[in-house]
Design an enzyme around this catalytic site. Sequence first.
Site, PDB file in Angstrom:
ATOM      1  N   GLY A 191      -2.039 -10.147  12.231  1.00  0.00           N
ATOM      2  CA  GLY A 191      -2.715  -8.936  12.670  1.00  0.00           C
ATOM      3  C   GLY A 191      -3.543  -8.225  11.627  1.00  0.00           C
ATOM      4  O   GLY A 191      -3.348  -7.041  11.394  1.00  0.00           O
ATOM      5  N   HIS A 208       0.809  -1.215   0.000  1.00  0.00           N
ATOM      6  CA  HIS A 208       0.000   0.000   0.000  1.00  0.00           C
ATOM      7  C   HIS A 208       0.843   1.266   0.000  1.00  0.00           C
ATOM      8  O   HIS A 208       0.342   2.346   0.284  1.00  0.00           O
ATOM      9  CB  HIS A 208      -0.966   0.001   1.190  1.00  0.00           C
ATOM     10  CG  HIS A 208      -2.051  -1.005   1.032  1.00  0.00           C
ATOM     11  ND1 HIS A 208      -2.754  -1.504   2.111  1.00  0.00           N
ATOM     12  CD2 HIS A 208      -2.562  -1.614  -0.060  1.00  0.00           C
ATOM     13  CE1 HIS A 208      -3.642  -2.383   1.682  1.00  0.00           C
ATOM     14  NE2 HIS A 208      -3.540  -2.465   0.375  1.00  0.00           N
ATOM     15  N   CYS A 222      10.360  15.344 -13.346  1.00  0.00           N
ATOM     16  CA  CYS A 222       9.769  16.027 -14.507  1.00  0.00           C
ATOM     17  C   CYS A 222       9.438  17.496 -14.232  1.00  0.00           C
ATOM     18  O   CYS A 222       9.161  18.250 -15.165  1.00  0.00           O
ATOM     19  CB  CYS A 222       8.528  15.291 -14.995  1.00  0.00           C
ATOM     20  SG  CYS A 222       7.090  15.434 -13.901  1.00  0.00           S
ATOM     21  N   ASN A 282      -3.340 -13.561  15.204  1.00  0.00           N
ATOM     22  CA  ASN A 282      -4.217 -12.399  15.298  1.00  0.00           C
ATOM     23  C   ASN A 282      -4.736 -12.232  16.726  1.00  0.00           C
ATOM     24  O   ASN A 282      -4.811 -13.196  17.480  1.00  0.00           O
ATOM     25  CB  ASN A 282      -5.398 -12.577  14.335  1.00  0.00           C
ATOM     26  CG  ASN A 282      -5.788 -11.308  13.638  1.00  0.00           C
ATOM     27  OD1 ASN A 282      -5.194 -10.256  13.836  1.00  0.00           O
ATOM     28  ND2 ASN A 282      -6.806 -11.395  12.799  1.00  0.00           N
TER      29      ASN A 282
END
Length: 167
Positions: free
Chosen positions: A110, A44, A74, A136
């Site tokens: 998790g 992500h 750029c 978890n």
Amino acid sequence: MRPNPAHEALAALDRAWGGGLLIVTQNVDDLHERAGARRLIHMHGELRSALCAACGRAEPWSDPLPPGTPCGGCGEPRLRPDIVFFGEMPYQMEAIDASLRQADLFVSIGTSGAVYPAAGFVQTARHYGARTVELNLEPSAGSFYFEESRIGPASMLVPDLVRELLG
């Protein structure tokens, strides 16, 4: 924030494990890197990076990023945080999929198990023959896909599993 014992244990596994290993995180922080992990994908993105919406160049970034900040490549004033927003494709999905297809062991740590595409990783890994383990605080939405589910804090469960793996 500082790396916790789970980050430290995964970094130790990364250093000690001679075979294939890939740590895929949905988190955008740098806690895995600060713990010492190197075989890592931030699916992500990363908060300490900026992405040019014009040319696609990513560059390290730790300063504020106001709208209109120019790209170092750029020059276009279109830098944005280098994180995946809802509706965008996560990074390096091909590499993640290839790793899932080759895995002997898939461990999910998790997560709610409800956000795709990551929530489907267990199904892919299992389909290709990997042993699947969930670590978890509570059973996730996809717990029933795992062969084994260990419930408790990652700061305890991950170091325990790493010790088991390293013998």
